[in-house]
Design an enzyme around this catalytic site. Structure first.
Site, PDB file in Angstrom:
ATOM      1  N   CYS A 107       8.541   6.267  -0.817  1.00 31.27           N
ATOM      2  CA  CYS A 107       7.184   5.684  -0.409  1.00 31.27           C
ATOM      3  C   CYS A 107       7.485   4.212  -0.243  1.00 31.27           C
ATOM      4  CB  CYS A 107       6.340   5.572  -1.724  1.00 31.27           C
ATOM      5  SG  CYS A 107       6.972   4.940  -3.218  1.00 31.27           S
ATOM      6  N   GLN A 108       8.521   3.579  -0.277  1.00 33.93           N
ATOM      7  CA  GLN A 108       8.634   2.042   0.018  1.00 33.93           C
ATOM      8  C   GLN A 108       8.150   1.761   1.389  1.00 33.93           C
ATOM      9  OE1 GLN A 108      10.888   3.814  -1.836  1.00 33.93           O
ATOM     10  NE2 GLN A 108      11.194   2.648  -3.486  1.00 33.93           N
TER      11      GLN A 108
END
Length: 368
Positions: A107-108
């Protein structure tokens, strides 16, 4: 044109029924990390003196490339984790059939706090490998999790759709009715404000209604950081507390007068801010201080691994048997187990609502 989002989704009070004796569903877990979501689906743990009963889910396969996280997963769950890139795995020959696929794809790249490279990056394309596995495994349901920033495209001025819109359409084309909701962990008894997009897809031929868990906490009764960690303040190096030694908290300096990452303290009277994975040692300070002067940074101590785990709702017997730097990262990446527990039960109800007996009339528990 597909409609994936309901303004008023179906919800269910997941504390209104017991499913511990129901038939177990087999789970394939992708991007498993240290197992926050998996523990929530499994259930059977205690957090802040509250029991979260066992859920009828059994993880039969797990995969992640973060070596230290797989070490923690194996240590706590007792079974191996496939430590290979999902891109190299033969989904038909090497991944077992299952009823459920879980996947908190990285998700970064979508995070509002990160570089927001989104779908332009290789990591932003990893959700397609989750779809690849879903096509092979053919589960009844899948659950995907990501940061709230996925709803905002990096190049929104050039795109008609957000990253989330594109991802949802791809999941739909795999044969699933898909919905998403933004859930805040603090609304489910986690002493941390943590918003996450929870995507649920159920095979179209099952004709099942997707339910999300009803919230049980709000500003009037949520668990605060003090509720979560106050008892740990003076227990550094206690033999009775895991991951809470002098080696288990960052010694990164504080800088008076500067506004920078981690150069502040959490508040005692509200849920903590989101525990992040990429803090590079600059985890926030405890709300308590060793000095009388509250503003004297020399008296501050950064949160320990165990305190971060508490704020993420990991039970105290969940052991992060790795260096603190790796533990901080995997805790920050994890789904809070308590939030996962609520999602798991709503998913099970979605699949088997006709068989589950609730304590109140269903029409009183389910809202449109």
């Amino acid at each position: 044109m597909h409609t994936f989002f309901k303004v008023n989704p179906l919800t269910i009070d997941v504390n209104s029924f017991s499913i511990s004796k129901y038939k177990k569903l087999k789970v394939v877990s992708l991007f498993s990390g240290c197992g926050g979501m998996d523990l929530g689906f499994k259930g059977g743990f205690n957090f802040l003196n509250e029991n979260y009963e066992e859920n009828p889910f059994e993880v039969i396969y797990a995969n992640d490339i973060f070596k230290q996280a797989t070490q923690v997963y194996k240590h706590n769950f007792g079974h191996e984790v496939d430590f290979r890139s999902i891109e190299t795995i033969d989904e038909y020959a090497e991944i077992p059939k299952a009823d459920v696929v879980l996947g908190g794809f990285p998700c970064q790249t979508f995070s509002l706090a990160g570089k927001r490279e989104g779908l332009d990056s290789d990591r932003g394309q990893l959700y397609k490998h989750m779809i690849r596995v879903i096509n092979a495994v053919q589960p009844k349901v899948f659950i995907a999790e990501n940061v709230d920033g996925i709803r905002i495209s990096k190049k929104e001025e050039k795109l008609d759709k957000s990253a989330l819109d594109i991802i949802l359409e791809d999941f739909d084309e795999a044969g699933y009715n898909v919905q998403y909701q933004v859930l805040n962990a603090a609304h489910f008894g986690v002493p941390q404000a943590r918003k996450r997009v929870i995507i649920i897809g159920i095979r179209k031929e099952l004709n099942a209604n997707i339910h999300y868990p009803q919230t049980i906490h709000d500003e009037t009764n949520w668990r605060t950081a003090k509720d979560g960690i106050d008892d740990l303040w003076d227990k550094i190096d206690s033999p009775n507390v895991l991951n809470h030694t002098t080696k288990d908290y960052s010694k990164a300096k504080f800088y008076p007068g500067k506004t920078m990452q981690g150069n502040n303290r959490i508040k005692h009277d509200r849920p903590s801010p989101t525990i992040r994975a990429e803090h590079h040692g600059n985890i926030e300070a405890h709300y308590r201080t060793f000095n009388d002067d509250e503003n004297d940074m020399l008296g501050w101590r950064r949160l320990s691994v165990r305190e971060c785990a508490r704020l993420q709702s990991f039970p105290d017997n969940f052991d992060f048997n790795v260096a603190a730097s790796s533990a901080y990262k995997m805790i920050g990446n994890a789904v809070p187990p308590v939030l996962g527990w609520y999602v798991a039960r709503a998913v099970y109800f979605s699949l088997f609502s006709e068989k589950i007996t609730v304590k109140k009339r269903k029409k009183e528990l389910v809202s449109n």
